[in-house]
Design a protein around this motif. Structure first.
Motif, PDB file in Angstrom:
ATOM      1  N   VAL A 185       0.832  -1.203   0.000  1.00 25.57           N
ATOM      2  CA  VAL A 185       0.000   0.000   0.000  1.00 25.57           C
ATOM      3  C   VAL A 185       0.868   1.255   0.000  1.00 25.57           C
ATOM      4  CG1 VAL A 185      -1.690   1.336   1.324  1.00 25.57           C
ATOM      5  CG2 VAL A 185      -1.987  -1.125   1.049  1.00 25.57           C
ATOM      6  N   GLY A 186       1.983   1.219   0.729  1.00 21.91           N
ATOM      7  CA  GLY A 186       2.899   2.349   0.724  1.00 21.91           C
ATOM      8  C   GLY A 186       3.477   2.612  -0.657  1.00 21.91           C
ATOM      9  N   MET A 187       3.836   1.546  -1.369  1.00 23.30           N
ATOM     10  CA  MET A 187       4.366   1.712  -2.728  1.00 23.30           C
ATOM     11  C   MET A 187       3.283   2.223  -3.683  1.00 23.30           C
ATOM     12  SD  MET A 187       7.075  -1.403  -3.379  1.00 23.30           S
ATOM     13  CE  MET A 187       6.097  -2.737  -2.691  1.00 23.30           C
ATOM     14  N   ILE A 188       2.051   1.762  -3.486  1.00 25.16           N
ATOM     15  CA  ILE A 188       0.948   2.242  -4.323  1.00 25.16           C
ATOM     16  C   ILE A 188       0.770   3.739  -4.144  1.00 25.16           C
ATOM     17  CG2 ILE A 188      -1.577   2.176  -4.589  1.00 25.16           C
ATOM     18  CD1 ILE A 188      -1.374  -0.853  -3.933  1.00 25.16           C
ATOM     19  N   ASN A 189       0.853   4.203  -2.910  1.00 21.40           N
ATOM     20  CA  ASN A 189       0.728   5.632  -2.658  1.00 21.40           C
ATOM     21  C   ASN A 189       1.802   6.419  -3.402  1.00 21.40           C
ATOM     22  OD1 ASN A 189       1.429   8.205  -0.879  1.00 21.40           O
ATOM     23  ND2 ASN A 189      -0.693   7.636  -0.439  1.00 21.40           N
ATOM     24  N   GLU A 190       3.010   5.896  -3.437  1.00 17.65           N
ATOM     25  CA  GLU A 190       4.105   6.576  -4.131  1.00 17.65           C
ATOM     26  C   GLU A 190       3.883   6.601  -5.643  1.00 17.65           C
ATOM     27  OE1 GLU A 190       6.742   8.253  -2.892  1.00 17.65           O
ATOM     28  OE2 GLU A 190       5.717   7.991  -0.965  1.00 17.65           O
ATOM     29  N   LEU A 229       0.959   6.820  -7.140  1.00  8.51           N
ATOM     30  CA  LEU A 229      -0.234   7.577  -7.499  1.00  8.51           C
ATOM     31  C   LEU A 229       0.033   9.077  -7.500  1.00  8.51           C
ATOM     32  CD1 LEU A 229      -3.146   5.811  -5.596  1.00  8.51           C
ATOM     33  CD2 LEU A 229      -3.068   6.251  -8.053  1.00  8.51           C
ATOM     34  N   CYS A 230      -0.575   9.769  -8.456  1.00  8.45           N
ATOM     35  CA  CYS A 230      -0.631  11.222  -8.409  1.00  8.45           C
ATOM     36  C   CYS A 230      -1.448  11.638  -7.200  1.00  8.45           C
ATOM     37  CB  CYS A 230      -1.285  11.770  -9.671  1.00  8.45           C
ATOM     38  SG  CYS A 230      -0.463  11.337 -11.213  1.00  8.45           S
ATOM     39  N   ASP A 231      -1.203  12.842  -6.685  1.00  8.79           N
ATOM     40  CA  ASP A 231      -2.039  13.360  -5.609  1.00  8.79           C
ATOM     41  C   ASP A 231      -3.488  13.416  -6.075  1.00  8.79           C
ATOM     42  OD1 ASP A 231       0.073  13.660  -3.919  1.00  8.79           O
ATOM     43  OD2 ASP A 231       0.267  15.823  -4.161  1.00  8.79           O
ATOM     44  N   GLY A 232      -4.380  12.963  -5.227  1.00 10.54           N
ATOM     45  CA  GLY A 232      -5.787  12.898  -5.594  1.00 10.54           C
ATOM     46  C   GLY A 232      -6.137  11.684  -6.420  1.00 10.54           C
ATOM     47  N   GLY A 233      -5.147  10.801  -6.649  1.00  7.68           N
ATOM     48  CA  GLY A 233      -5.403   9.588  -7.417  1.00  7.68           C
ATOM     49  C   GLY A 233      -6.177   8.554  -6.608  1.00  7.68           C
ATOM     50  N   PHE A 234      -6.832   7.647  -7.322  1.00  7.96           N
ATOM     51  CA  PHE A 234      -7.678   6.645  -6.678  1.00  7.96           C
ATOM     52  C   PHE A 234      -6.989   5.286  -6.575  1.00  7.96           C
ATOM     53  CE2 PHE A 234     -10.890   9.618  -8.351  1.00  7.96           C
ATOM     54  CZ  PHE A 234     -11.615   9.844  -7.183  1.00  7.96           C
ATOM     55  N   PHE A 235      -7.223   4.616  -5.458  1.00  4.58           N
ATOM     56  CA  PHE A 235      -6.809   3.236  -5.241  1.00  4.58           C
ATOM     57  C   PHE A 235      -8.079   2.441  -4.974  1.00  4.58           C
ATOM     58  CE2 PHE A 235      -4.775   0.251  -1.900  1.00  4.58           C
ATOM     59  CZ  PHE A 235      -4.716  -0.787  -2.798  1.00  4.58           C
ATOM     60  N   ILE A 236      -8.411   1.537  -5.901  1.00  5.43           N
ATOM     61  CA  ILE A 236      -9.654   0.774  -5.831  1.00  5.43           C
ATOM     62  C   ILE A 236      -9.305  -0.707  -5.880  1.00  5.43           C
ATOM     63  CG2 ILE A 236     -11.878   0.333  -6.931  1.00  5.43           C
ATOM     64  CD1 ILE A 236     -11.534   3.161  -8.241  1.00  5.43           C
ATOM     65  N   LYS A 246      -5.830   9.145  -2.622  1.00  9.67           N
ATOM     66  CA  LYS A 246      -4.564   9.618  -2.063  1.00  9.67           C
ATOM     67  C   LYS A 246      -4.734  11.050  -1.583  1.00  9.67           C
ATOM     68  CE  LYS A 246       0.301  10.439  -3.152  1.00  9.67           C
ATOM     69  NZ  LYS A 246       1.413  10.209  -4.109  1.00  9.67           N
ATOM     70  N   ARG A 247      -4.436  11.278  -0.305  1.00  4.69           N
ATOM     71  CA  ARG A 247      -4.530  12.622   0.241  1.00  4.69           C
ATOM     72  C   ARG A 247      -3.496  13.532  -0.410  1.00  4.69           C
ATOM     73  NH1 ARG A 247      -5.008   9.563   5.094  1.00  4.69           N
ATOM     74  NH2 ARG A 247      -2.903  10.136   5.747  1.00  4.69           N
ATOM     75  N   LYS A 248      -3.910  14.733  -0.699  1.00  2.00           N
ATOM     76  CA  LYS A 248      -3.044  15.653  -1.467  1.00  2.00           C
ATOM     77  C   LYS A 248      -1.883  16.142  -0.605  1.00  2.00           C
ATOM     78  CE  LYS A 248      -6.488  17.252  -4.752  1.00  2.00           C
ATOM     79  NZ  LYS A 248      -7.180  18.428  -5.352  1.00  2.00           N
ATOM     80  N   ARG A 249      -0.734  16.226  -1.265  1.00  2.75           N
ATOM     81  CA  ARG A 249       0.458  16.796  -0.670  1.00  2.75           C
ATOM     82  C   ARG A 249       0.873  17.980  -1.554  1.00  2.75           C
ATOM     83  NH1 ARG A 249       4.091  11.403  -0.114  1.00  2.75           N
ATOM     84  NH2 ARG A 249       3.853  11.553  -2.358  1.00  2.75           N
ATOM     85  N   SER A 250       2.042  18.512  -1.305  1.00  4.65           N
ATOM     86  CA  SER A 250       2.479  19.677  -2.074  1.00  4.65           C
ATOM     87  C   SER A 250       2.869  19.308  -3.511  1.00  4.65           C
ATOM     88  CB  SER A 250       3.671  20.350  -1.391  1.00  4.65           C
ATOM     89  OG  SER A 250       4.751  19.438  -1.231  1.00  4.65           O
ATOM     90  N   LYS A 251       3.353  18.051  -3.710  1.00  2.00           N
ATOM     91  CA  LYS A 251       3.814  17.641  -5.025  1.00  2.00           C
ATOM     92  C   LYS A 251       2.667  17.051  -5.837  1.00  2.00           C
ATOM     93  CE  LYS A 251       5.996  13.765  -5.694  1.00  2.00           C
ATOM     94  NZ  LYS A 251       6.991  12.670  -5.691  1.00  2.00           N
ATOM     95  N   THR A 252       2.576  17.424  -7.110  1.00  2.00           N
ATOM     96  CA  THR A 252       1.588  16.837  -8.002  1.00  2.00           C
ATOM     97  C   THR A 252       2.296  16.306  -9.237  1.00  2.00           C
ATOM     98  OG1 THR A 252       1.192  18.970  -9.073  1.00  2.00           O
ATOM     99  CG2 THR A 252      -0.240  18.395  -7.227  1.00  2.00           C
ATOM    100  N   CYS A 253       1.587  15.478 -10.004  1.00  2.00           N
ATOM    101  CA  CYS A 253       2.168  14.937 -11.234  1.00  2.00           C
ATOM    102  C   CYS A 253       2.230  16.031 -12.290  1.00  2.00           C
ATOM    103  CB  CYS A 253       1.327  13.772 -11.746  1.00  2.00           C
ATOM    104  SG  CYS A 253       1.411  12.319 -10.700  1.00  2.00           S
TER     105      CYS A 253
END
Length: 252
Positions: A127-132, A134-141, A245-252
């Motif tokens: 799950v940690g790797m999936i978060n990395e 994903l773009c911010d605001g991306g979905f994990f389903i 994915k909760r938004k952070r400062s970095k986006t794609c």
């Protein structure tokens, strides 16, 4: 640790392929419709499918407008079918366990997985790797075995009356997480049980917010045609989760 690759076992593979071809299978009646019901608009999106199997879902994502789909699976047999039956210029298939997801290049808008995580021991790590990825605001389903199913390890699954009718499901060791061995097409199939709270907390701890959860049960139309599916009122087979994915400062 070596990852389990049961789908390249000839007996398991043939049994599984026959099951997925059955119109009345639980996958076709419940899991797939529920999973697809949680998909956002895929137009122009980059999608990563973990445990893509035969690639049928990858083709569906392309048909729904995805610009690029990467399908990941550990099984050579599954990917051979995917390449023969579900190929498209927008789809790339990779033979790789999801525990090595960090080797996949690029970022994705959506990560999807169908019935694979109950085979994964290090759920939090994946799950940690999936978060990395994903773009911010991306979905994990994803879908997986319902924890009320995965907790079963030994003994009869059901208590029955004198006529053999199922009265209720037997539940034990729900709070004992970890490896279970079961028989499904072959003996000694390894799965991993986690409580609902562990699943949700793992998502939250790895930067996700849970948007939706589904435990599919039959409606009247399904029961009319498949009355045995009434068992799901005792114990749903599947859990389907949509997280963002909760938004952070970095986006794609």
């Amino acid at each position: 640790m070596a990852q389990q690759n049961i789908y390249d076992n000839d007996t398991f593979f043939e049994g599984y392929r026959k099951l997925r071809g059955n119109e009345g299978s639980a996958n076709n009646l419940f899991e797939i419709p529920a999973l697809f019901s949680l998909l956002p608009d895929l137009t122009g999106k980059k999608v990563l499918d973990l445990g893509c199997g035969f690639g049928e879902h990858c083709i569906e994502y392309v048909n729904r407008g995805a610009s690029e789909v990467v399908g990941l699976d550990i099984s050579e047999k599954m990917l051979e079918v995917a390449g023969e039956e579900n190929s498209d210029p927008r789809i790339t298939y990779l033979r790789l366990p999801m525990e090595e997801l960090d080797k996949v290049e690029g970022q994705f808008d959506i990560v999807i997985s169908s019935l694979a995580f109950h085979y994964v021991e290090d759920f939090s790590g994946v799950v940690g790797m999936i978060n990395e990825k994903l773009c911010d605001g991306g979905f994990f389903i994803f879908s997986q075995e319902n924890p009320l199913t995965s907790t079963h390890g030994q003994g009869p699954r059901w208590t029955r009356d004198e006529a053999g009718n199922k009265i209720y499901v037997n539940l034990s060791n729900y709070g004992v997480e970890g490896e279970r061995e079961t028989t499904w097409f072959v003996d000694n199939l390894k799965k991993y049980h986690r409580m609902f709270s562990t699943i949700v907390n793992t998502l939250v701890d790895n930067g996700f917010s849970v948007e939706r959860m589904i435990e599919p049960i039959p409606d009247d139309k399904i029961l009319e045609k498949y009355p045995d599916q009434r068992d799901l009122f005792h114990k749903p087979d599947f859990l389907i989760v949509k997280a963002i994915k909760r938004k952070r400062s970095k986006t794609c």
